[in-house]
Write a protein that holds these residues in place. Sequence first.
Motif, PDB file in Angstrom:
ATOM      1  N   ASN A 142      -1.218 -38.666 -10.432  1.00 47.61           N
ATOM      2  CA  ASN A 142      -1.000 -38.967  -9.016  1.00 47.61           C
ATOM      3  C   ASN A 142      -2.005 -40.006  -8.537  1.00 47.61           C
ATOM      4  O   ASN A 142      -3.203 -39.908  -8.811  1.00 47.61           O
ATOM      5  CB  ASN A 142      -1.146 -37.699  -8.169  1.00 47.61           C
ATOM      6  CG  ASN A 142       0.011 -36.740  -8.367  1.00 47.61           C
ATOM      7  OD1 ASN A 142       1.133 -37.166  -8.639  1.00 47.61           O
ATOM      8  ND2 ASN A 142      -0.253 -35.450  -8.232  1.00 47.61           N
ATOM      9  N   ILE A 143      -1.488 -40.993  -7.823  1.00 47.89           N
ATOM     10  CA  ILE A 143      -2.335 -42.008  -7.212  1.00 47.89           C
ATOM     11  C   ILE A 143      -1.945 -42.101  -5.742  1.00 47.89           C
ATOM     12  O   ILE A 143      -0.771 -41.947  -5.388  1.00 47.89           O
ATOM     13  CB  ILE A 143      -2.186 -43.369  -7.930  1.00 47.89           C
ATOM     14  CG1 ILE A 143      -3.288 -44.329  -7.485  1.00 47.89           C
ATOM     15  CG2 ILE A 143      -0.806 -43.976  -7.716  1.00 47.89           C
ATOM     16  CD1 ILE A 143      -3.388 -45.585  -8.344  1.00 47.89           C
ATOM     17  N   TYR A 144      -2.910 -42.334  -4.867  1.00 46.99           N
ATOM     18  CA  TYR A 144      -2.677 -42.245  -3.419  1.00 46.99           C
ATOM     19  C   TYR A 144      -2.898 -43.593  -2.742  1.00 46.99           C
ATOM     20  O   TYR A 144      -3.749 -44.382  -3.158  1.00 46.99           O
ATOM     21  CB  TYR A 144      -3.609 -41.203  -2.800  1.00 46.99           C
ATOM     22  CG  TYR A 144      -3.298 -39.788  -3.221  1.00 46.99           C
ATOM     23  CD1 TYR A 144      -2.564 -38.941  -2.396  1.00 46.99           C
ATOM     24  CD2 TYR A 144      -3.733 -39.294  -4.448  1.00 46.99           C
ATOM     25  CE1 TYR A 144      -2.275 -37.637  -2.783  1.00 46.99           C
ATOM     26  CE2 TYR A 144      -3.448 -37.994  -4.841  1.00 46.99           C
ATOM     27  CZ  TYR A 144      -2.716 -37.169  -4.005  1.00 46.99           C
ATOM     28  OH  TYR A 144      -2.424 -35.880  -4.392  1.00 46.99           O
ATOM     29  N   SER A 145      -2.113 -43.829  -1.678  1.00 48.36           N
ATOM     30  CA  SER A 145      -2.258 -45.058  -0.896  1.00 48.36           C
ATOM     31  C   SER A 145      -1.905 -44.767   0.559  1.00 48.36           C
ATOM     32  O   SER A 145      -1.329 -43.723   0.882  1.00 48.36           O
ATOM     33  CB  SER A 145      -1.351 -46.165  -1.441  1.00 48.36           C
ATOM     34  OG  SER A 145       0.015 -45.788  -1.326  1.00 48.36           O
TER      35      SER A 145
ATOM     36  N   LEU B  88      -6.908 -34.960   0.628  1.00 46.32           N
ATOM     37  CA  LEU B  88      -5.691 -35.732   0.374  1.00 46.32           C
ATOM     38  C   LEU B  88      -4.440 -34.940   0.742  1.00 46.32           C
ATOM     39  O   LEU B  88      -3.475 -35.495   1.278  1.00 46.32           O
ATOM     40  CB  LEU B  88      -5.627 -36.155  -1.096  1.00 46.32           C
ATOM     41  CG  LEU B  88      -6.599 -37.259  -1.518  1.00 46.32           C
ATOM     42  CD1 LEU B  88      -6.580 -37.433  -3.031  1.00 46.32           C
ATOM     43  CD2 LEU B  88      -6.253 -38.581  -0.830  1.00 46.32           C
ATOM     44  N   LYS B  89      -4.452 -33.655   0.465  1.00 44.61           N
ATOM     45  CA  LYS B  89      -3.309 -32.806   0.807  1.00 44.61           C
ATOM     46  C   LYS B  89      -3.102 -32.782   2.320  1.00 44.61           C
ATOM     47  O   LYS B  89      -1.967 -32.857   2.811  1.00 44.61           O
ATOM     48  CB  LYS B  89      -3.527 -31.389   0.280  1.00 44.61           C
ATOM     49  CG  LYS B  89      -2.342 -30.461   0.512  1.00 44.61           C
ATOM     50  CD  LYS B  89      -2.588 -29.086  -0.099  1.00 44.61           C
ATOM     51  CE  LYS B  89      -1.383 -28.172   0.129  1.00 44.61           C
ATOM     52  NZ  LYS B  89      -1.612 -26.818  -0.464  1.00 44.61           N
TER      53      LYS B  89
ATOM     54  N   LYS C 163       1.604 -40.217  -2.070  1.00 46.43           N
ATOM     55  CA  LYS C 163       1.213 -40.208  -3.478  1.00 46.43           C
ATOM     56  C   LYS C 163       2.389 -40.632  -4.336  1.00 46.43           C
ATOM     57  O   LYS C 163       3.553 -40.470  -3.959  1.00 46.43           O
ATOM     58  CB  LYS C 163       0.715 -38.830  -3.903  1.00 46.43           C
ATOM     59  CG  LYS C 163       1.778 -37.751  -3.959  1.00 46.43           C
ATOM     60  CD  LYS C 163       1.174 -36.425  -4.408  1.00 46.43           C
ATOM     61  CE  LYS C 163       2.228 -35.316  -4.371  1.00 46.43           C
ATOM     62  NZ  LYS C 163       1.659 -33.994  -4.728  1.00 46.43           N
TER      63      LYS C 163
ATOM     64  N   TYR D  98      -7.059 -43.002  -7.613  1.00 45.81           N
ATOM     65  CA  TYR D  98      -6.890 -41.666  -8.168  1.00 45.81           C
ATOM     66  C   TYR D  98      -7.909 -40.740  -7.500  1.00 45.81           C
ATOM     67  O   TYR D  98      -8.984 -41.189  -7.071  1.00 45.81           O
ATOM     68  CB  TYR D  98      -7.125 -41.674  -9.680  1.00 45.81           C
ATOM     69  CG  TYR D  98      -6.129 -42.489 -10.466  1.00 45.81           C
ATOM     70  CD1 TYR D  98      -4.853 -41.993 -10.719  1.00 45.81           C
ATOM     71  CD2 TYR D  98      -6.478 -43.743 -10.964  1.00 45.81           C
ATOM     72  CE1 TYR D  98      -3.937 -42.744 -11.458  1.00 45.81           C
ATOM     73  CE2 TYR D  98      -5.572 -44.500 -11.692  1.00 45.81           C
ATOM     74  CZ  TYR D  98      -4.296 -43.992 -11.932  1.00 45.81           C
ATOM     75  OH  TYR D  98      -3.396 -44.734 -12.653  1.00 45.81           O
TER      76      TYR D  98
ATOM     77  N   LYS E 191       3.428 -41.393  -8.795  1.00 40.75           N
ATOM     78  CA  LYS E 191       3.016 -41.246 -10.185  1.00 40.75           C
ATOM     79  C   LYS E 191       2.701 -42.621 -10.772  1.00 40.75           C
ATOM     80  O   LYS E 191       3.452 -43.572 -10.591  1.00 40.75           O
ATOM     81  CB  LYS E 191       4.120 -40.579 -11.004  1.00 40.75           C
ATOM     82  CG  LYS E 191       4.392 -39.125 -10.641  1.00 40.75           C
ATOM     83  CD  LYS E 191       3.245 -38.214 -11.070  1.00 40.75           C
ATOM     84  CE  LYS E 191       3.578 -36.746 -10.807  1.00 40.75           C
ATOM     85  NZ  LYS E 191       2.476 -35.846 -11.236  1.00 40.75           N
TER      86      LYS E 191
ATOM     87  N   GLU F 236      -1.886 -36.260   3.436  1.00 40.56           N
ATOM     88  CA  GLU F 236      -0.493 -36.441   3.037  1.00 40.56           C
ATOM     89  C   GLU F 236       0.438 -35.632   3.939  1.00 40.56           C
ATOM     90  O   GLU F 236       1.534 -36.082   4.287  1.00 40.56           O
ATOM     91  CB  GLU F 236      -0.311 -36.015   1.584  1.00 40.56           C
ATOM     92  CG  GLU F 236       1.097 -36.254   1.048  1.00 40.56           C
ATOM     93  CD  GLU F 236       1.274 -35.750  -0.371  1.00 40.56           C
ATOM     94  OE1 GLU F 236       2.315 -36.081  -0.986  1.00 40.56           O
ATOM     95  OE2 GLU F 236       0.390 -35.021  -0.873  1.00 40.56           O
TER      96      GLU F 236
ATOM     97  N   PRO G  42      -4.644 -48.505  -3.956  1.00 42.76           N
ATOM     98  CA  PRO G  42      -4.435 -47.099  -4.331  1.00 42.76           C
ATOM     99  C   PRO G  42      -5.567 -46.592  -5.224  1.00 42.76           C
ATOM    100  O   PRO G  42      -6.152 -47.350  -6.003  1.00 42.76           O
ATOM    101  CB  PRO G  42      -3.103 -47.132  -5.087  1.00 42.76           C
ATOM    102  CG  PRO G  42      -2.406 -48.364  -4.582  1.00 42.76           C
ATOM    103  CD  PRO G  42      -3.501 -49.359  -4.331  1.00 42.76           C
TER     104      PRO G  42
END
Length: 250
Positions: free
Chosen positions: A72-75, A48-49, A59, A29, A61, A52, A27
């Motif tokens: 927010n962290i994304y994977s 990212l939006k 995403k 940021y 927290k 997603e 993941p």
Amino acid sequence: MAGLDEALAILQNKARRAILERLVREPHYPLQLAEQIGISQQAVMKHLKLLEGVGFVVKMKAASNKGGPPKNIYSVQQAISIRIDLGPDLFQCSQRILPAGGPLKLSNKLNGNVVKVAEIVSGRKKIGVGEGAHHLSAISEAIEKLDNERDALIALHQQIKQRVSSTVDSDFESYEQRLMVHNILESPRSNFNFKEFARELQLGAEASERLIDEVRTRVVRQMAERSGQFIAAPQTIELPWWAALGIDPS
């Protein structure tokens, strides 16, 4: 989940591919991604939006290392495979969802040495780097062998289609006849949806019946010429397409 067209449209963007390449490892940021890829954080957030929105990334927290509010962290969560084959008399484009389940469940779909790999790692939450590299090397070798075999099958499929196309060009006079035969050849094991085909070409009932009769007559004539036998049947006979094309299903 994104459909094939939507997935292709999303993945054609180099920045989005770079984002996914990093997110599959661990993941990140948005600020991390911006610094690594070399684009603005605002641009990263837009990508990212979009990713997603189609389910490619999620995403969550995560607590800040500096003691501030959670960020927010994304994977990546979705697992798919997109395949494209393109060449003369060849175009296949498909999206497949990779099978779910643990190593033991996946072993039921595997063959050869990789079955042993699945059994060894089954039930284990952690694997050392050295052992992991060894297992991944074995799996990569198996994938390469499968890819080489698939490439050869695709090439053989293409060569057969080229030879059939030569016959189609010489034996079928109209564009509609040739298009119908090519559509049948695209999925010879499936039922040909003639109603949908006729609707796309805007063919009326009379023209549709005439087209079916013309194609059937020419295919049966080919079968007779190849076998040296005379074939007689009522005009209304409904032959399965494997029979009409002279394919032995056994």
